[in-house]
Each structure stands twice: as structure tokens, then as C-alpha cells.
Enzyme design. Structure first.
Site, short mmCIF file in Angstrom:
data_model
loop_
_atom_site.label_atom_id
_atom_site.label_comp_id
_atom_site.label_asym_id
_atom_site.label_seq_id
_atom_site.Cartn_x
_atom_site.Cartn_y
_atom_site.Cartn_z
N ASN A 1 13.22 -12.37 0.18
CA ASN A 1 12.15 -11.49 0.65
C ASN A 1 12.02 -10.37 -0.38
OD1 ASN A 1 10.49 -9.68 1.93
ND2 ASN A 1 11.54 -9.80 3.90
N ARG B 1 9.19 -15.22 1.09
CA ARG B 1 8.19 -14.54 1.92
C ARG B 1 7.03 -14.14 1.02
NH1 ARG B 1 8.06 -8.46 3.92
NH2 ARG B 1 6.29 -8.65 5.33
N HIS C 1 2.68 -9.71 9.71
CA HIS C 1 3.90 -9.83 10.55
C HIS C 1 3.95 -11.18 11.24
CE1 HIS C 1 4.33 -5.18 11.15
NE2 HIS C 1 5.09 -5.59 10.15
N ARG D 1 1.11 5.04 8.27
CA ARG D 1 -0.27 4.51 8.22
C ARG D 1 -1.04 4.94 9.45
NH1 ARG D 1 1.54 -1.63 7.18
NH2 ARG D 1 3.50 -0.90 6.33
N ARG E 1 13.66 8.54 15.27
CA ARG E 1 14.90 9.23 15.64
C ARG E 1 14.79 10.73 15.37
NH1 ARG E 1 18.10 4.75 12.39
NH2 ARG E 1 16.17 5.04 11.24
N GLY F 1 12.26 -2.12 14.43
CA GLY F 1 13.23 -1.03 14.54
C GLY F 1 13.02 -0.15 15.77
N GLY G 1 10.88 -0.90 18.52
CA GLY G 1 10.82 -1.74 19.73
C GLY G 1 12.20 -2.20 20.18
N GLU G 2 13.08 -2.45 19.21
CA GLU G 2 14.42 -2.96 19.56
C GLU G 2 15.36 -1.85 20.00
OE1 GLU G 2 15.77 -4.97 15.99
OE2 GLU G 2 13.94 -6.17 15.97
N GLU H 1 13.10 -12.32 10.56
CA GLU H 1 12.07 -12.97 9.73
C GLU H 1 12.68 -13.94 8.73
OE1 GLU H 1 10.54 -8.88 9.43
OE2 GLU H 1 8.60 -9.80 9.07
P1 ADP Z 1 10.31 -1.85 8.58
O1 ADP Z 1 8.91 -1.97 9.06
O2 ADP Z 1 10.46 -1.00 7.37
O3 ADP Z 1 11.08 -3.17 8.53
P2 ADP Z 1 12.07 -1.31 10.83
O4 ADP Z 1 11.66 -2.46 11.68
O5 ADP Z 1 13.46 -1.33 10.25
O6 ADP Z 1 11.03 -0.97 9.70
O7 ADP Z 1 11.90 0.01 11.71
C1 ADP Z 1 12.20 1.25 11.18
C2 ADP Z 1 11.98 2.32 12.22
O8 ADP Z 1 12.72 2.01 13.41
C3 ADP Z 1 12.53 3.68 11.78
O9 ADP Z 1 11.60 4.41 11.10
C4 ADP Z 1 12.87 4.32 13.08
O10 ADP Z 1 11.76 5.08 13.50
C5 ADP Z 1 13.05 3.21 14.08
N1 ADP Z 1 14.43 3.15 14.59
C6 ADP Z 1 15.49 2.53 14.03
N2 ADP Z 1 16.58 2.70 14.78
C7 ADP Z 1 16.22 3.45 15.85
C8 ADP Z 1 16.87 3.96 17.01
N3 ADP Z 1 18.16 3.74 17.23
N4 ADP Z 1 16.12 4.66 17.89
C9 ADP Z 1 14.84 4.89 17.67
N5 ADP Z 1 14.15 4.42 16.62
C10 ADP Z 1 14.82 3.72 15.73
#
Ligand code: ADP
Length: 351
Positions: free
Chosen positions: A7, A64, A153, A214, A257, A300, A302-303, A330
Site C-alpha cells: 500500500n 492498492r 474506500h 477535508r 482525541r 480510526g 468509528g472503531e 484493507e
Molecule cells: P486514516 O484515514 O489516515 O487511515 P485512521 O483510520 O487511522 O486514519 O483514523 C485516524 C483518526 O482516528 C485520528 O485522527 C483520530 O481522530 C481517530 N482516533 C484514533 N484513535 C482514537 C481513539 N482512541 N479515540 C478517538 N479517536 C481516535
């Protein structure tokens, strides 16, 4: 069977090597800040040089590729013609496709006899109906210039659909789901009977949800106003919309965060705006789908953020629909798509 996934992003390179008999990662490497100030690694070539793996010993290498345009709707074996077409699509994804391509070219050089497969972020959305992918512009803008919604995505939404099917013990083609990939980049996808029928990102990954940096949806006349009346250059507007807007633009940080910790008025406003936009998409996708079997959170945010998930789903938005939190993968999805592709299997068996 060993499958590697490369990737190769605009300033990072993720590499994972899978043993596909048990889907285990047997080697991985993440190189960040490629070519940025102070970084030792200047190019994607150097990043791949630092791998502790002989690429020519691998059965399939999956890559990718962000933008497949209308050309690519499924995983595709990389040959010179495919390389040329990916290059031609660079104008649609100027940050991503060149980096993806560099990964492909270096891997081809290092492993000329290994089957290499391109897996496109846009492919999962390639069955969207015309009514969803067209913008209400003069039709010739689509015919002549291919201006349409492509969606991104896709690898993640496709993975989430499959995981959802496992959880619900159903086939993917039986399922209607709303999939939410909420990371730095974020998109929502309406999936009907296993097919993406609408998604929030469009011609580029700028449209749709309020993201880290964005803007997502804005009135297109704002761009005209900034250029015509405020005298902003195209470059300035481009940078503003992609890199200085979204959460960062409203409250000064793009990381949920930090924003939650700051908790000042601007931070609260940024979160309110992001949450409201996701809610609006869920509502509109519910209206399109009718029956919704699950709503899935990933990425990040959502999880990891129960707070944001709860804010999005308040006022009983789910109305009895199961809500899942699924960690997206992915790279594994790319590896699986490399294997499930019949033509590749046939080619390999013939070798
Ligand atoms: P990318 O689109 O760069 O792959 P990610 O899916 O890794 O991004 O998501 C990154 C975002 O996830 C970070 O900017 C942060 O806002 C959020 N994030 C990561 N861990 C946490 C957490 N424990 N609690 C809240 N938000 C989080």
C-alpha cells in the site's frame, strides 16, 4: 501460498506478507514520512529496498491503487498496458496514483516473474447505478470528461460487508447495510444486496462527510466566489479544501482525541458538525435502501470512539437495526481479492 500487499501512499508505504493458508501476517513493514523534511527515506524505492523479504519468492503481490476510473472494476493483473492506464488516471488522483504506481514499478523490477495484481479503491463502487454516479451537470461533462462520482474506500467497505455477513450468518448478496468508514478520510456507503449503490465520496475523495482536514460537501459556488471575488489561486483553494478544512479548519486540530480533550466551543462545534453530517447521510441512505440489516462503524474514529458513535446514533437513529463496530483490514481484503480472482488462479496453476 504467500501473498504480499503493498500500500504505497503519498508519503507512506505499508507492506504486509500473508500466509494465505491461515491468513496470518508473517512479515510487515510501515515506512512513514517518505520524502518529507528530516526523513531518512526519500523515495518509495528506498522504502522497498529496506524490506527484509525477497519479493521474487512471493506467489502474488497485490497493490492498492486509489483511482481505477471507469476502466477497472475488478482486481487486474499488472502489465504494461495496465501501468499506462493507471498513469493516464493520474489527473483524477494526483496525490495517490503516482505513489501507487511507483510501488508497482519497483516491485516489478525486484520481482519480474511474480504475478502482480492491482486492486482499486474505486472498484467496489463500479456497479453504482447511473442515477447515483451522475452529477446534474450537462451530460457531456460525463461523456467527454468522465466527470462523475467514483467513490473511494471501496476495499474497506467491501471488507466490512463481508465481516458483517459473517456476523449475521448471511450471504453478502442478501444484505442491505450502511457502512461508515470514519478515519482521517471518511466516507459512508449504501450497500444494497451486496452492491454499493451510493457513497459519499465522489469525483475525488473530497466530497461528503466532514473529515480531518477535508471540507466534504460545500456549495460549489463558494469555490467560484473565492477565485473570482477574493482572488484566491486554484492552488490555494485546493489546499484549503483538502488540507486546511474539516475538523482542523473549524477548531485547529484534526485528531478527535485532541478535540475531545480540548472541549472548548470551537472543538464542540467541529464535533457537532461532523456528527450532524454523518447523521444526514445515514438518514438519506436509509431512505434509499428501505430495509437496513446493519449499520457498521469502522476507521480510526468509528472503531475507537464510543462517544462519537453514540452521538451519531442518538435519537434512536438505529431504530432496532443492529449496529456493529468492525476493525477494517484493507490489506487483508486486497490479499483475499488477489486470491479470489479466477484468472490469477488459472495463470498460477498453468505456471
Ligand atoms: P486514516 O484515514 O489516515 O487511515 P485512521 O483510520 O487511522 O486514519 O483514523 C485516524 C483518526 O482516528 C485520528 O485522527 C483520530 O481522530 C481517530 N482516533 C484514533 N484513535 C482514537 C481513539 N482512541 N479515540 C478517538 N479517536 C481516535
Amino acid at each position: 501460498m504467500k501473498v504480499a500487499v503493498i500500500n504505497s501512499g503519498s508519503s507512506s508505504l505499508k507492506f504486509k506478507l500473508y500466509d494465505m493458508s491461515n491468513k496470518e501476517v508473517i512479515y510487515s513493514l510501515l515506512v512513514e514520512n517518505i520524502g518529507l523534511k528530516g526523513s531518512k527515506i526519500k523515495t518509495h524505492h528506498e522504502a522497498l529496498d529496506s524490506l527484509d523479504v525477497d519479493l521474487s519468492s512471493i506467489d502474488i503481490i497485490g497493490h492498492r491503487v486509489v483511482h481505477g476510473g471507469e476502466e477497472f472494476s475488478e482486481p487486474t493483473i499488472v502489465d504494461d498496458e495496465v501501468i499506462q492506464k493507471i498513469e493516464e488516471l493520474t489527473h483524477l488522483a494526483p496525490l495517490h496514483n503516482p505513489a501507487n504506481l511507483e510501488g508497482i514499478l519497483v516491485a516489478k523490477q525486484k520481482a519480474p516473474n511474480t504475478t502482480q495484481v492491482a486492486v482499486f479503491d474505486t472498484a467496489f463502487h463500479s456497479q453504482m447505478p447511473e442515477v447515483a454516479y451522475l452529477y446534474a451537470l450537462p451530460y457531456e461533462m460525463y461523456e467527454k470528461h468522465k466527470i462523475r462520482r467514483y467513490g473511494f474506500h471501496g476495499t474497506s467497505h467491501s471488507y466490512l460487508l463481508k465481516e458483517c455477513a459473517l456476523l449475521l450468518k448471511k450471504e453478502t448478496i442478501e444484505l442491505n447495510i450502511i457502512s461508515l468508514h470514519l478515519g482521517n478520510g471518511a466516507s459512508a456507503c449504501a450497500i444494497e444486496k451486496g452492491v454499493s449503490i451510493d457513497t459519499s465520496m465522489g469525483f475525488t475523495p473530497l466530497e461528503g462527510l466532514v473529515m480531518g482536514t477535508r471540507s466534504g460537501d460545500i456549495d460549489p459556488a463558494i469555490v467560484l466566489y473565492m477565485q473570482r471575488d477574493l482572488g484566491f489561486s486554484v492552488k490555494r483553494v485546493d489546499e484549503m479544501l483538502n488540507k486546511k478544512s474539516g475538523l482542523l479548519g473549524i477548531c485547529g486540530s484534526s485528531d478527535i482525541r485532541d478535540i475531545l480533550e480540548n472541549n472548548d466551543n470551537k472543538s464542540k462545534l467541529a464535533i457537532d458538525m461532523m456528527v450532524r453530517r454523518v447523521k444526514k447521510y445515514i438518514g438519506s441512505y436509509k431512505a434509499l435502501l428501505g430495509r437496513v440489516d446493519a449499520i457498521v462503524f469502522s476507521g480510526g474514529i468509528g472503531e475507537n470512539s464510543a462517544y462519537i458513535r453514540d452521538r451519531i446514533m442518538d435519537n434512536d437513529l438505529a431504530m432496532g437495526t443492529p449496529v456493529f463496530v468492525i476493525k477494517t483490514d484493507e490489506e487483508l481484503e486486497i490479499a483475499r481479492q488477489c486470491l479470489s480472482f479466477k484468472k490469477i488462479k488459472k495463470d498460477i496453476n498453468e505456471d
